[in-house]
Enzyme design. Structure first.
Site: not given
Length: 807
Positions: A366-368, A371-373, A687, A730
């Site tokens: 996912g983008p920065p 909440g990945k960490t 797209s 989008k």
């Protein structure tokens, strides 16, 4: 009145008749030599102070009886050396450290006791120069060679420098004085040499002393060498061990013994192979001298091996996994991202049923700032395991994963083994951050090394080059993170389960700010929730007008700005009871609004269509503008469009031209210019194909498209609409811009499940598989006289062209 002058190269120094006196014990100073002295007696201190005020000259004389603390004038020799104080430092507790450079011999006629110090009146000692220079030169050369030999046999400080100086000196008297300085002679002998006026006699006396000194030193060295030969190997080792033991006792350390290592090897829970290697290394350690470099290499290796958690597990991880508690932890730490939390709960459910599960490696993409960490930390908390993070961003050396072989100086294990040593358990949650940014160069391919780490079928025998013993990583729960999937090597990507973490919607950001960010930031700034209150309208304005990102990092920084404003108010001389931040205060605190919602066209125009785009920081709407001019059938594209987007524009134009050939429209005499605003921002991807087609059709037909309609999808030359990615981002962008109708590819229907209900309720979705459906939704009807353009593969708009469109 002076008694003589001395030329020291840079200047000529006149020696006064009266000088302050510095008595010294157990030493005799000679001219042409620099000697460090420590001055601590009160009279001596006063004499040094007087000398510093009067040109740095002082008379250094030796005491006859060194045991006397306060000598009288009768206790001092009458021959001394006038010295120049070159350096002087004050010591703690009083006294001085100084360097005295001997200048000339001085004969004292009278000592003057000034109570606070001694002074002496006298004159430069007269010397009797030799008549036979040849004899003197020969004696001087003998002294030079004897001095060099003695210096080579002894451990005198700065022996090399003294030997070099001896080589440079040519004056016989200077050579004699220098040799007298470093020789270990009795005090009375040195004083006799100093007082000898006849230079020839002085050289002869010194020669006799130096011959005896050389014989003594040579004999001592021979005796010492024979004693060392008589010592057996065991005696030497015993002596060394006793010395090392004494050093450790002085340092307050407890040295490791072979018995300690044997006990640790048995208690460390090593695998059979690791235990065998450890015992072999211990046997090597016991057979190597402690002074050997190999000894420290082996000892470091054993210490590292025994510090690893071969059998130790997390205390809480042995208990049954509570799915209710895990869900509670995930919900408490993160708002939204239900799909991600559901997948993690499912994994924990399987782990609860199958204790020895070797599950897939989760990869959070996912983008920065989404909440990945933090989700990885929450997983470790839910599992009751320790957490460790290892950043792989910019990693280019394979040895960072597998470690360096012990043949290299300063070798260490790789990051995986180092992480396990730090956490102290063999089943932690290890986060491999930024795995998509692993590089490759001449030092190897770290991604290839990660294949063994992240493959459940191989990582139970992971081999680190430093340990050179298989280590079981199958109990480690690996979680990786990435911003994009495309840059992850295919072989590595195949071993991981990809979980997409998409952008947050506006409502989600507001809730995250209210539940998580604001309380945390308030606490970090030393405030309380009673002191700072932020209105909902203010939060909404900050999200809309001051942040434009997928995650919430910029939002956190803006919340910190609000808290600093509140802290300033509360720290004033007359502070309020609390600070309430309202929407009308935001601009004064954060400055002018940075972002405005994309506005839809109020006045519809032919050739203008709203498309939808995905970016690493969320979705955006694209204004696509098309105009026509007289030309030769060229297609002009501007707005920093990439190759794929250019091809989509060409496909759209070809599709229209191919299906309007029977109508009176001269494409060969017209140029079409397609522009996508925000020209400084690169744009690419397939797209925008349907939006480009609809914009061209709108211009050719001369009919505007409804401003509140937006669409996305890839087109083919047959007119089919293919699915695209980034649907959630989008749709959120369309909702933010005030769009009411969204056209999506039919095969993207499943992606709408990721869109929150509050967004879906305010939008009308049309799912299409062919461009004819798009034209119908856009309000373009095909006339009855051209029914052939209503086929599924041909756009019905082709039959609606009329001569006015060529104007």
């Amino acid at each position: 009145m002076g008694v003589g002058v001395v030329d020291i190269g840079k200047k000529v120094i006149e020696i006064p008749e009266v000088l302050p006196v510095l008595p010294v014990r157990n030493t005799v100073l000679f001219p042409n030599a620099a000697v460090p002295l420590i001055v601590g007696r009160l009279k001596s201190i006063e004499a040094v102070k007087l000398a510093k005020r009067a040109g740095d000259l002082i008379l250094v004389v030796s005491q006859k009886d060194s045991s006397k603390e306060e000598p009288a004038a009768s206790d001092l020799y009458t021959i001394g050396v006038v010295c120049l104080i070159s350096k002087m430092n004050e010591m703690e507790g009083g006294g001085y450290q100084l360097v005295a450079n001997g200048l000339i011999r001085f004969e004292v006629a009278e000592y003057i006791d000034k109570v606070s110090h001694f002074e002496a009146r006298g004159f430069q000692m007269a010397e009797v120069m030799p008549s036979q220079t040849t004899r003197v030169d020969a004696l001087a050369e003998e002294l030079r060679q004897l001095g060099k030999a003695i210096l080579a046999l002894t451990s005198i400080p700065a022996a090399e420098s003294i030997s070099k100086l001896l080589t440079q000196l040519t004056d016989a008297g200077q050579i004699a004085d220098l040799c007298s300085t470093f020789l270990h002679l009795p005090l009375i002998t040195k004083q006799t040499i100093l007082e000898t006026r006849d230079v020839d006699r002085r050289l002869q006396m010194l020669f006799e002393q130096m011959v005896a000194e050389k014989e003594k030193v040579t004999l001592q060295n021979e005796i010492q060498a024979k004693m060392m030969e008589r010592l057996t190997k065991d005696q030497r080792e015993h002596l060394l061990r006793e010395q090392i033991k004494t050093l450790h006792e002085e340092l307050g350390e407890e040295p490791q013994t072979p018995d300690d290592y044997t006990k640790k090897i048995e208690e460390a829970g090593l695998s059979p192979e690791a235990k065998k290697i450890a015992k072999e290394e211990l046997a090597r350690l016991n057979g190597i001298s402690r002074s050997s470099p190999e000894y420290h290499v082996i000892r470091t290796y054993l210490d590292y091996m025994l510090a690893l958690p071969w059998s130790k597990t997390s205390a809480l991880a042995t208990e049954a996994i509570s799915l209710t508690n895990a869900k509670k932890i995930l919900d408490h730490e993160h708002f939204g991202i239900e799909k991600v939390k559901k997948r993690i709960i499912q994994f924990l459910a399987v782990a609860k049923l199958k204790k020895d599960l070797k599950g897939p490696i989760l990869c959070l993409v996912g983008p920065p700032g989404v909440g990945k960490t933090s989700i990885a930390r929450a997983v470790s908390q839910a599992l009751g395991r320790k957490f460790m993070r290892a950043s792989l961003g910019g990693l280019r050396d394979e040895a960072e994963i597998r470690g360096h072989r012990r043949t290299y100086v300063g070798a260490l294990p790789g990051r995986i083994i180092q992480s396990l040593k730090r956490v102290g358990v063999k089943d932690p949650v290890i986060l491999l951050d930024e795995i998509d940014k692993v590089g490759i160069d001449f030092r190897g391919d770290p991604a290839s090394a990660l294949l063994e780490v992240l493959d459940p079928e191989q990582n139970n025998t992971f081999l680190d080059h430093y340990l050179d013993v298989p280590f079981d990583l199958s109990n480690v729960f690996f979680i990786t993170t990435a911003n994009v999937v495309e840059t992850i090597p295919p072989a590595l990507r195949d071993r991981m389960e990809i979980i997409e973490m998409t952008s947050y919607s506006k409502i989600e950001k507001i809730e995250i700010a209210r539940r998580h960010i604001l309380p945390k930031v308030i606490t970090e700034h030393g405030l309380t929730s009673e002191q700072v209150r932020v209105a909902d309208e203010a939060l909404e304005l900050v999200v809309d007008g001051y942040t434009r990102e997928s995650g919430v990092r910029e939002l956190s920084r803006k919340m910190a700005d609000l808290c600093r404003f509140a802290a300033e108010q509360l720290a004033a001389e007359q502070p309020p009871l609390f600070v309430e931040i309202k929407s009308e205060m935001i601009e004064a605190i954060l400055g002018s609004r940075r972002f405005y919602a994309e506005e839809i066209e109020k006045l519809p125009r032919p050739g203008v269509v709203t498309g939808l785009a995905w970016t690493p920081v969320g979705g955006e709407i694209l204004k696509i503008e098309v105009t026509r001019m007289e030309g030769k059938g060229n297609l002009i594209l501007t707005g920093q469009l990439g190759d794929v987007m250019k091809e989509s524009a060409q496909i759209a134009l070809s599709l229209i031209r191919a299906n309007m050939g029977r109508l009176p429209y001269r494409f060969d005499s017209s140029d079409f210019h397609i522009h996508v605003p925000s020209g400084a921002i690169p744009k690419d991807g397939p797209s925008a194909g349907v939006a480009l087609f609809l914009a061209l059709t709108s211009l050719v037909e001369g009919r505007p498209v409804k401003p509140d309609l937006a669409l996305t999808g890839e087109i083919t030359l047959r007119g089919a609409v293919l699915p695209v990615g980034g649907i959630k981002e989008k749709v959120i962008a369309a909702h933010r811009a005030g769009i009411r109708t969204v056209i999506l590819p039919e095969r993207n229907q499943g992606d709408l499940r990721d869109v929150t209900d509050d967004v879906k309720k305010q939008l009308k979705f049309h799912l299409v598989k062919d461009i004819s459906e798009i034209l119908t939704i856009a309000g373009f009807e095909a006339p009855a006289e051209h029914p052939e353009f209503m086929s599924p593969s041909l756009p019905p708009s082709a039959a609606t062209a009329h001569p006015s469109a060529t104007n």
